[in-house]
Design a protein around this motif. Structure first.
Motif, PDB file in Angstrom:
ATOM      1  N   PRO A   1       0.834  -1.217   0.000  1.00 19.01           N
ATOM      2  CA  PRO A   1       0.000   0.000   0.000  1.00 19.01           C
ATOM      3  C   PRO A   1       0.863   1.261   0.000  1.00 19.01           C
ATOM      4  CG  PRO A   1       0.102  -0.927   2.197  1.00 19.01           C
ATOM      5  CD  PRO A   1       0.826  -1.884   1.312  1.00 19.01           C
TER       6      PRO A   1
ATOM      7  N   GLU B   1      -2.910   3.928   2.695  1.00 18.22           N
ATOM      8  CA  GLU B   1      -3.720   2.828   2.153  1.00 18.22           C
ATOM      9  C   GLU B   1      -3.545   1.594   3.026  1.00 18.22           C
ATOM     10  OE1 GLU B   1      -2.517   2.231  -1.838  1.00 18.22           O
ATOM     11  OE2 GLU B   1      -3.325   4.128  -2.584  1.00 18.22           O
ATOM     12  N   THR B   2      -4.448   0.625   2.808  1.00 16.87           N
ATOM     13  CA  THR B   2      -4.373  -0.641   3.542  1.00 16.87           C
ATOM     14  C   THR B   2      -4.095  -1.777   2.551  1.00 16.87           C
ATOM     15  OG1 THR B   2      -6.754  -0.987   3.325  1.00 16.87           O
ATOM     16  CG2 THR B   2      -5.966   0.151   5.321  1.00 16.87           C
TER      17      THR B   2
ATOM     18  N   GLN C   1      -5.883  -7.813   1.732  1.00 19.33           N
ATOM     19  CA  GLN C   1      -5.544  -9.098   2.324  1.00 19.33           C
ATOM     20  C   GLN C   1      -6.000 -10.273   1.469  1.00 19.33           C
ATOM     21  OE1 GLN C   1      -3.695  -9.747   4.877  1.00 19.33           O
ATOM     22  NE2 GLN C   1      -3.359  -7.606   5.507  1.00 19.33           N
TER      23      GLN C   1
END
Length: 563
Positions: free
Chosen positions: A89, A93-94, A97
């Motif tokens: 990211p 941001e993430t 997953q």
């Protein structure tokens, strides 16, 4: 007169002392040579074992490097992929997953890696398979990122649940330039090497830079624990990883070489000692033996000369008796055939008288052409009688004792002249074989005729209606078979048919010598005569050696052959 002798000797005191000194020196020499040669043999065997161990080590190094090279370039390739860069990211941001998990599962499944990890530059795990990497402490994870941040491939030794693992890591950069955004780590299970090493017959293991055991086969564990003696060891330092690969090997082969050499020299020394002792003793007794041997040789020579003379006389008497038996058997056969032969002569004599009377009457009637025909018939009949007389003379004369080339067809024709009158009188049909005129066998004309007359006359006497005479020519032999349709030979009598004086005929009708003499003559020719199984009737088979037709004799005075 039995001959015996006794040889005795005594050893003087000086000889005993000299013998003791010689024995002591021999033992000392034997021990020195034996230990020296055994040491050389063990050293050579140890060098050979060490060379073989080095070769095994080189092979295992290649195997280890092959396993590591398989994963070495994987993190670098992954770090340059766009979909992998997208998993890291940007600021604020993430991590996706779900996408990261799918990537790691697919990559691990395709490559065989036990764990795939995405890490920040400070060692924080962004994503992994929750196996090896998640169990590491912060300092270990930080060590995975140090070298990749500097732009190189990272290599780190990990441990998880007591097992060693090895991780390759590489930095991910946006557009392959600029600062490192994160690190991709690929974890390899070093225990996989053990599967290949378990097949080896030697202890093989890896040690860490501090000398501790990282991984090895079962033999390596036994060697480390002292349960396996393997004093020969070679190792190689692997600079890229800092590890050391070791291969150990037992020296039992070298020890066995030492004992084999020592034993061989000991055995050879013992043998030499026995030979030397024997030679020494023989030298001491040789003079005594010479004196006694000379006297013994004179006595033995006299006995051998007397025995040889007696044996020659016995052989001469035996040969004369055998010749008498042969003649007796032939006369007996002629006696049995006399009535048939008398009829065979009387019938043509009556025909000659009738043809002569007819010729006289035809001449009186001035019919010379018819008279000439009658006279020609007389000539034909006399030729037949002449042939029969010739066959009888040939059969009755004394045979020679040498082996010669004999034309088979002419022998069969002579035998037929003798057998046909007997078969006609007894109303037995004899089937005569056709044989090529160039077939020759090794034998003698008179003796071969005697065998065939004996077999065929016996068959005609025993037959009910038919006797079959066949000849089969093979590459190296000729087989002559005589079969009849009579009552045959019983199982009790079969073992004795070739014994002298054995006969099943009534007293006065046979001597029991015919088959015995025929059997011995066949063996003199280098052939065989045997009784075959046949029901009904009896079958005798005579097998003779073939011979080239370029040297043929129709008498027993022809060309001599090798028996």
């Amino acid at each position: 007169m039995p001959i015996s002798m006794t040889i005795t000797g005594q050893i003087s005191k000086p000889d005993k002392l000299l013998t003791a000194v010689v024995v002591a020196m021999a033992v000392a020499t034997w021990l020195g040579v034996a230990f020296w040669a055994a040491g050389l043999s063990r050293a050579a065997a140890t060098d050979a074992l060490r060379d073989n161990t080095r070769n095994s080590l080189a092979l295992q190094v290649q195997t280890l490097q092959g396993v590591l090279e398989k994963y070495r370039y994987l993190p670098t390739l992954l770090a340059h992929r766009g979909d992998v860069k997208a998993l890291f990211p940007q600021r604020g941001e993430t991590v996706d997953q779900k996408a990261a998990q799918a990537f790691m599962v697919d990559t691990a499944g395709l490559s065989g890696a036990v764990d795939i990890g995405l890490l920040k530059t400070d060692g924080t795990i962004l994503g992994s398979l929750d196996t090896v990497l998640t169990a590491q402490d912060a300092s270990t994870l930080q060590s995975l990122t140090v070298t990749p941040v500097q732009g190189s491939l990272g290599r780190t030794l990990l441990r998880y649940r007591g097992r060693p693992y090895y991780a390759f890591s590489y930095g991910v950069r946006e557009n392959n330039v600029g600062a490192v955004q994160g690190v991709v780590a690929v974890v390899v299970d070093l225990e996989g090497l053990v599967e290949a090493w378990q097949l080896a017959l030697d202890p093989i293991f890896l040690t860490a830079p501090d000398g501790t055991l990282m991984v090895g086969n079962d033999l390596a564990d036994a060697s480390f624990e002292g349960r396996l003696d393997a004093p020969i060891e070679v190792s190689r330092y692997l600079p890229q990883t800092g590890w050391t690969l070791h291969v150990r090997r037992s020296d039992k082969t070298a020890q066995a070489a030492w004992w084999r050499t020592f034993g061989a020299i000991s055995l050879a020394s013992l043998l030499l000692a026995v030979i030397a002792s024997t030679f020494w003793w023989r030298r001491r007794t040789q003079q005594a033996l010479k004196r006694q041997d000379k006297a013994q040789a004179l006595r033995l020579e006299r006995r051998v000369r007397d025995r040889t003379r007696d044996l020659a006389d016995a052989n001469h008497a035996l040969r004369a008796a055998q010749d008498d038996l042969v003649e007796t058997a032939k006369l007996a056969a002629l006696g049995r055939m006399s009535a048939s032969l008398a009829h065979e002569y009387n019938q043509p004599l009556a025909a000659i008288r009738a043809y002569a009377d007819n010729a006289l009457k035809l001449l009186e009637r001035d019919q010379p052409a018819d008279a000439t025909e009658a006279l020609e018939r007389i000539g034909t009949v006399t030729n037949r009688m002449s042939g029969l007389s010739k066959a009888l003379r040939s059969f009755a004369r004394s045979p020679g004792q040498t082996i010669r080339a004999v034309r088979l067809t002419e022998v069969v024709e002579e035998v037929r002249l003798l057998i046909d009158p007997i078969s006609q009188k007894t109303n037995v049909t004899v089937s005569w074989p056709g044989v090529s005129s160039d077939v020759t066998v090794a034998g003698g004309t008179v003796r071969l005729s005697q065998i065939l007359v004996n077999l065929l006359s016996n068959a005609v006497s025993a037959a009910e209606e038919r006797v079959t005479f066949t000849i089969e020519c093979l590459d190296e032999t000729v087989s002559l078979t005589v079969s009849d349709d009579g009552s045959g030979v019983s199982e009790e009598d079969a073992p004795y048919v070739f014994e002298p004086f054995f006969t099943t005929r009534p007293v006065g009708e046979g001597l029991g010598l015919g088959l015995s003499i025929a059997y011995n003559i066949a063996h003199d020719f280098g052939g065989t005569l045997r009784l075959l199984d046949n029901d009904p009737g009896a079958t005798f088979q005579l097998v003779l050696k073939r011979h080239e037709a370029n040297a043929v004799s129709n008498s027993d005075d022809g060309v001599l052959l090798d028996a």
